[in-house]
Design a protein around this motif. Structure first.
Motif, PDB file in Angstrom:
ATOM      1  N   ARG A  65       8.045   7.976  -3.216  1.00 44.60           N
ATOM      2  CA  ARG A  65       6.828   7.497  -2.570  1.00 44.60           C
ATOM      3  C   ARG A  65       7.192   6.393  -1.587  1.00 44.60           C
ATOM      4  NH1 ARG A  65       2.357  10.713  -3.575  1.00 44.60           N
ATOM      5  NH2 ARG A  65       0.458   9.521  -3.901  1.00 44.60           N
ATOM      6  N   LEU A 103      -1.818   3.763  -8.497  1.00 37.15           N
ATOM      7  CA  LEU A 103      -3.261   3.784  -8.252  1.00 37.15           C
ATOM      8  C   LEU A 103      -3.758   5.148  -7.795  1.00 37.15           C
ATOM      9  CD1 LEU A 103      -4.833   1.186  -8.854  1.00 37.15           C
ATOM     10  CD2 LEU A 103      -2.514   0.638  -8.153  1.00 37.15           C
ATOM     11  N   CYS A 104      -2.857   6.048  -7.397  1.00 34.33           N
ATOM     12  CA  CYS A 104      -3.250   7.434  -7.095  1.00 34.33           C
ATOM     13  C   CYS A 104      -2.338   8.396  -7.837  1.00 34.33           C
ATOM     14  CB  CYS A 104      -3.221   7.705  -5.597  1.00 34.33           C
ATOM     15  SG  CYS A 104      -3.622   9.427  -5.173  1.00 34.33           S
ATOM     16  N   CYS A 135       0.196   8.142   0.509  1.00 35.01           N
ATOM     17  CA  CYS A 135      -0.124   9.384  -0.194  1.00 35.01           C
ATOM     18  C   CYS A 135      -0.227  10.531   0.809  1.00 35.01           C
ATOM     19  CB  CYS A 135      -1.452   9.197  -0.936  1.00 35.01           C
ATOM     20  SG  CYS A 135      -2.090  10.658  -1.762  1.00 35.01           S
ATOM     21  N   CYS A 161       0.849  -1.194   0.000  1.00 34.58           N
ATOM     22  CA  CYS A 161       0.000   0.000   0.000  1.00 34.58           C
ATOM     23  C   CYS A 161       0.881   1.240   0.000  1.00 34.58           C
ATOM     24  CB  CYS A 161      -0.926   0.025   1.217  1.00 34.58           C
ATOM     25  SG  CYS A 161      -2.112   1.406   1.173  1.00 34.58           S
ATOM     26  N   GLY A 162       0.699   2.080  -1.022  1.00 33.61           N
ATOM     27  CA  GLY A 162       1.442   3.322  -1.090  1.00 33.61           C
ATOM     28  C   GLY A 162       0.972   4.313  -0.040  1.00 33.61           C
ATOM     29  N   PRO A 195       1.812   3.001  -6.092  1.00 32.85           N
ATOM     30  CA  PRO A 195       1.513   4.438  -6.216  1.00 32.85           C
ATOM     31  C   PRO A 195       0.857   4.828  -7.537  1.00 32.85           C
ATOM     32  CG  PRO A 195       3.697   4.104  -5.274  1.00 32.85           C
ATOM     33  CD  PRO A 195       3.241   2.773  -5.781  1.00 32.85           C
ATOM     34  N   THR A 220      -8.282   4.517 -15.403  1.00 31.97           N
ATOM     35  CA  THR A 220      -7.254   3.985 -14.512  1.00 31.97           C
ATOM     36  C   THR A 220      -6.708   2.667 -15.039  1.00 31.97           C
ATOM     37  OG1 THR A 220      -8.316   5.067 -12.624  1.00 31.97           O
ATOM     38  CG2 THR A 220      -6.706   3.370 -12.128  1.00 31.97           C
ATOM     39  N   GLU A 231      -3.650   3.285  -2.348  1.00 34.22           N
ATOM     40  CA  GLU A 231      -2.767   2.839  -3.433  1.00 34.22           C
ATOM     41  C   GLU A 231      -2.447   1.364  -3.147  1.00 34.22           C
ATOM     42  OE1 GLU A 231      -0.524   7.103  -4.315  1.00 34.22           O
ATOM     43  OE2 GLU A 231       0.559   5.559  -3.201  1.00 34.22           O
ATOM     44  N   GLY A 234      -7.753   1.649  -6.192  1.00 31.50           N
ATOM     45  CA  GLY A 234      -7.291   3.021  -6.081  1.00 31.50           C
ATOM     46  C   GLY A 234      -8.093   3.831  -5.092  1.00 31.50           C
ATOM     47  N   CYS A 235      -8.399   5.064  -5.464  1.00 32.33           N
ATOM     48  CA  CYS A 235      -9.000   6.017  -4.531  1.00 32.33           C
ATOM     49  C   CYS A 235     -10.490   5.819  -4.323  1.00 32.33           C
ATOM     50  CB  CYS A 235      -8.762   7.442  -5.034  1.00 32.33           C
ATOM     51  SG  CYS A 235      -7.019   7.853  -5.223  1.00 32.33           S
TER      52      CYS A 235
END
Length: 353
Positions: free
Chosen positions: A341, A159-160, A41, A38-39, A157, A302, A64, A88-89
């Protein structure tokens, strides 16, 4: 329902700490995903610290997400157990307004359901994000990942940060022959440089730090301009087709608007906590320049972005961290001390309890 391990903020002033959340029992159109990476953000930090309005605590950030499918509902047709997928978001939207019908769920007239800090469609329940061991998502908001297995952490990352920069570049038709400026070389900016370069544009990176010149060129920029240098800025007056402004702190927009050519556009994707100073109207009137904004991208776009990035070998530049390093990572983010990131290795979740 099932229990999932998570890290949550209990209040705006409390550090993120271990927490157990309830995930809904999967329905016929749901996909159950064990989260691998998981990124991190900047939106996660704003949420965890209550810096944006309407945060519901406890808050479990993270949007993410890369994971592996462990179960699917009886009506799921696009995914099977074992697939590598992304979230994603967004995890839902109303699905019946005009933007949703056009594949622009991020602009849902009734408000999309964020991956964290919902509210969930129908129930209004708060949603919990990717700082957790598992998530349950409706099939139509799950994305296929085709990058190789060794790069999955660096895919997160996209994904966002990836879609936030890809969407405006695509919408304003950036391609070969375009002169594109990217303002800021952070989590968003470094993705903007990579993607715009892969689209065939001549990319110019704007930064306040001359030390970022070498990195920007490595990432795909053809030129680097130190934005505090008046001569360097003046040399590019009236020359840009498009400028992607990723900076998330208030600053003088006029300094960049004057660099646009006739009918040029500057799009803002950074979200500062307080407003930018208002730009002068004549800088837009006299060259029919446009100042715009853009928010992430719809599910269809996306998926297009992920496929584009896989084709061109694009991932984020990342620093992997353990789950129990998240609070330190937030402090480092505030100092811009990351290239570019942080990504949480969710295998560390069990040890972080």
């Amino acid at each position: 329902m099932s229990q999932a391990l998570a890290y949550a903020a209990q209040s705006p002033t409390s550090p993120l700490a271990p927490f157990t959340i309830e995930r809904r029992a999967p329905g016929q159109t749901d996909v159950v995903i064990d989260i691998l990476h998981c990124g991190v953000c900047h939106s996660d930090l704003h949420t965890a610290r209550g810096e944006w309005a309407g945060v519901n605590f406890p808050a479990v950030p993270g949007h993410e997400i890369v994971g592996r499918v462990t179960a699917v509902g009886s009506l799921v047709s696009k995914f099977k157990v074992g697939d590598t997928v992304g979230v994603g978001c967004m995890v839902d939207s109303c699905q019946h307004c005009r933007p949703c019908a056009d594949g622009l769920e991020q602009y849902c007239d009734n408000g999309f359901t964020g991956t964290y800090n919902g509210p969930e469609q129908g129930t209004g329940a708060n949603t919990y994000g990717g700082y957790s061991s598992q998530i349950v998502v409706r099939e139509s908001f799950v994305l296929k990942i085709s990058h190789d297995a060794g790069s999955l952490a660096a895919v997160a990352p996209l994904l966002c940060a990836g879609i936030t920069t890809y969407s405006p570049l695509r919408h304003w038709k950036v391609g070969p022959g375009s002169k594109v400026g990217v303002v800021g070389l952070g989590g968003l900016g470094h993705m903007g440089v990579k993607i715009a370069a892969a689209m065939g544009a001549h990319v110019v990176l704007f930064t306040t730090s001359a030390r970022k010149r070498e990195d920007a060129l490595r990432l795909g920029a053809r030129e680097v301009v130190v934005s505090t240098n008046a001569d360097e800025m003046a040399a590019h007056a009236n020359s840009f087709d498009f400028i992607l402004n990723t900076v998330a702190v208030p600053h003088d927009l006029d300094a960049f608007l004057v660099l646009l050519k006739l009918d040029g556009t500057m799009t803002l994707v950074g979200a500062p906590a307080s407003p930018h100073p208002s730009p002068g109207i004549f800088n837009m009137l006299l060259k029919r320049r446009r100042l715009a904004g853009s928010a992430i991208g719809g599910i269809r776009e996306t998926q297009e972005m992920l496929d584009f990035c896989a084709k061109h070998g694009i991932v984020s530049d990342i620093e992997p961290i353990r789950m129990d390093e998240i609070n330190t990572a937030y402090e480092r983010m505030l100092k811009s001390d990351v290239k570019y990131r942080f990504v949480i290795d969710m295998a560390s979740m069990e040890a972080a309890r």
